[in-house]
Design an enzyme around this catalytic site. Structure first.
Site, mmCIF file in Angstrom:
data_model
loop_
_atom_site.group_PDB
_atom_site.id
_atom_site.type_symbol
_atom_site.label_atom_id
_atom_site.label_comp_id
_atom_site.label_asym_id
_atom_site.label_seq_id
_atom_site.Cartn_x
_atom_site.Cartn_y
_atom_site.Cartn_z
ATOM 1 C CB CYS A 19 25.353 9.920 22.731
ATOM 2 S SG CYS A 19 25.145 9.606 20.823
ATOM 3 N N GLY A 20 27.569 12.395 21.639
ATOM 4 C CA GLY A 20 28.195 13.794 21.205
ATOM 5 C C GLY A 20 26.992 14.205 20.042
ATOM 6 C CG HIS A 21 24.967 11.312 16.988
ATOM 7 N ND1 HIS A 21 25.240 10.187 17.570
ATOM 8 C CD2 HIS A 21 23.729 11.281 16.555
ATOM 9 C CE1 HIS A 21 24.120 9.347 17.519
ATOM 10 N NE2 HIS A 21 23.031 9.988 16.819
ATOM 11 C CG ASP A 63 28.436 7.731 14.740
ATOM 12 O OD1 ASP A 63 27.707 8.552 13.879
ATOM 13 O OD2 ASP A 63 28.583 8.231 15.925
ATOM 14 C CB CYS A 75 31.684 9.207 16.618
ATOM 15 S SG CYS A 75 31.381 8.564 18.154
ATOM 16 N N GLY A 76 30.990 12.351 18.360
ATOM 17 C CA GLY A 76 31.409 13.157 19.223
ATOM 18 C C GLY A 76 32.056 12.739 20.355
ATOM 19 C CB THR A 77 31.873 10.093 22.912
ATOM 20 O OG1 THR A 77 31.198 8.986 22.159
ATOM 21 C CG2 THR A 77 30.814 10.631 23.565
ATOM 22 C CG HIS A 88 31.570 3.337 21.355
ATOM 23 N ND1 HIS A 88 31.231 3.070 22.662
ATOM 24 C CD2 HIS A 88 30.672 3.987 20.599
ATOM 25 C CE1 HIS A 88 30.005 3.425 22.720
ATOM 26 N NE2 HIS A 88 29.541 3.993 21.615
HETATM 27 O O1 PYC Z 1 28.314 10.957 18.840
HETATM 28 O O2 PYC Z 1 29.185 10.244 20.751
HETATM 29 C C1 PYC Z 1 28.797 10.143 19.515
HETATM 30 C C2 PYC Z 1 28.063 8.539 19.489
HETATM 31 C C3 PYC Z 1 28.107 7.584 20.279
HETATM 32 C C4 PYC Z 1 27.705 6.653 19.470
HETATM 33 C C5 PYC Z 1 26.993 6.895 18.274
HETATM 34 N N1 PYC Z 1 27.504 8.328 18.481
#
Ligand code: PYC
Length: 331
Positions: free
Chosen positions: A89-91, A248, A252-254, A222
């Site tokens: 999870c990036g964030h 999100d 969203c990092g991923t 997702h």
């Molecule tokens: O930031 O990867 C992310 C992420 C995944 C689900 C919510 N945020």
């Protein structure tokens, strides 16, 4: 019986992060993927209690810290979300590193660089500080790749939709504007959630996505919808659907990693290009394609994602068995 959890609450570019610094369970396993499995088998009630209402909400997301299995690394992170325990999870990682460094919970071996074991693999987080405050975190994510292009499916409400599938730590169906979908700027978050649920169900009934090196990472969890940007300085904007009811609030990092992989392999990004990615609320991550590698026969990019996070407070949370909602609920 009452379990007590010490947490630091914050958010990354608008999306919540609840970092559990006390009360998390001891987990068995040689690496974070095995520890994640143990957590899901025996301690999923902790996730539900801390993420769902009445202590959390539809977008709630958090993490628990563990000792790394390789002493060259600094920390292991388990991600807990309303949707389960994401491989990456990036964030969540940007917020976790910000708060853990500011609080002195992680002291990296090399100042400014935290080597993090995640269930999806090793991720490096480089941070900048101004006094005691962490002002930015750049993560170098796991290899990200384009798995399928131009798949299509009939959506109950929208009709025929074409989409790509890419991996950035989770699998994403990426839906760009097209005849039956004019772009996210035409929809509210509620409408996108309703459309996403039906789309995700249909996609997973008809298509598979399995990580070539870890078959336990599978399924398109997702949906990343795209559309017009809010600010001219951005390259793209998205609405990422996760869990059952969440869009999100961060870019969203991923999802940004998966989006960059899609654009790279479609010839629209090159190594070294930067990619300013806007969230549904207009907050921004700065992405970059830093290198190309091979993963299980696929060409993959190594994405970097830079963002910021803010600590909003300390939170001692009880999961008390006398509470009928000790394990949370969803409506
Ligand atoms: O930031 O990867 C992310 C992420 C995944 C689900 C919510 N945020």
């Amino acid at each position: 019986m009452k379990n007590t959890f010490s947490c630091i609450d914050g958010h990354t570019c608008g999306n919540p992060v609840r970092l559990v610094i006390g009360g998390g369970p001891l987990l068995k396993g040689e690496n974070m993927f095995e520890k994640r499995r143990h957590f899901l088998e025996e301690f999923d009630w902790v996730r539900k209690g801390l993420m769902f209402e009445p202590r959390g909400h539809d977008m709630m997301s958090g993490s628990i810290l563990y000792s790394p299995s390789d002493p060259n690394n600094d920390v292991g992170v388990l991600f807990i979300e309303t949707s389960g325990c994401l491989p990456m999870c990036g964030h969540g990682l940007i917020g976790t590193v910000t708060m853990a460094v500011e609080e002195g919970i992680i002291t990296p071996k090399q100042e400014g660089v935290v080597r993090v074991e995640t269930p999806a693999g090793l991720v490096t987080a480089t941070y900048q500080k101004n006094g005691d405050k962490v002002t930015a975190v750049k993560i170098t994510n796991v290899p990200s790749f384009l798995l399928h292009t131009d798949l299509s499916i009939d959506h109950q409400d929208l009709g025929r939709l074409t989409f790509d599938v890419a991996y950035g730590g989770n699998f994403y169906a990426i839906v760009d504007p097209q005849e039956n979908f004019p772009g996210i700027h035409h929809y509210s978050a509620e409408e996108l959630i309703r459309l996403s649920r039906k789309l995700r169900e249909g996609i997973n009934q008809n298509f598979t996505a399995v990580h070539p090196e870890n078959p336990n990472i599978s399924g398109i969890s997702h949906i990343l919808w795209t559309g017009n940007v809010l600010y001219p300085t951005s390259d793209a904007r998205n609405a990422v659907f996760y869990g059952d009811k969440a869009i999100d609030r961060s870019p969203c990092g991923t999802g940004t990693s998966a989006r960059m992989a899609q654009l790279f392999f479609k010839g629209r990004l090159k190594v070294g290009d930067s990619f300013i990615h806007e969230s549904f609320i207009g907050s921004v991550f700065k992405g970059q394609v830093s290198a190309i590698v091979k993963v299980g026969g696929y060409e993959a990019i190594i994405p970097t994602i830079e963002g910021w996070a803010i600590k909003t407070g300390y939170n001692t949370i009880f999961l008390d068995n006398n509470d009928p909602y000790v394990h949370g609920f969803q409506v």
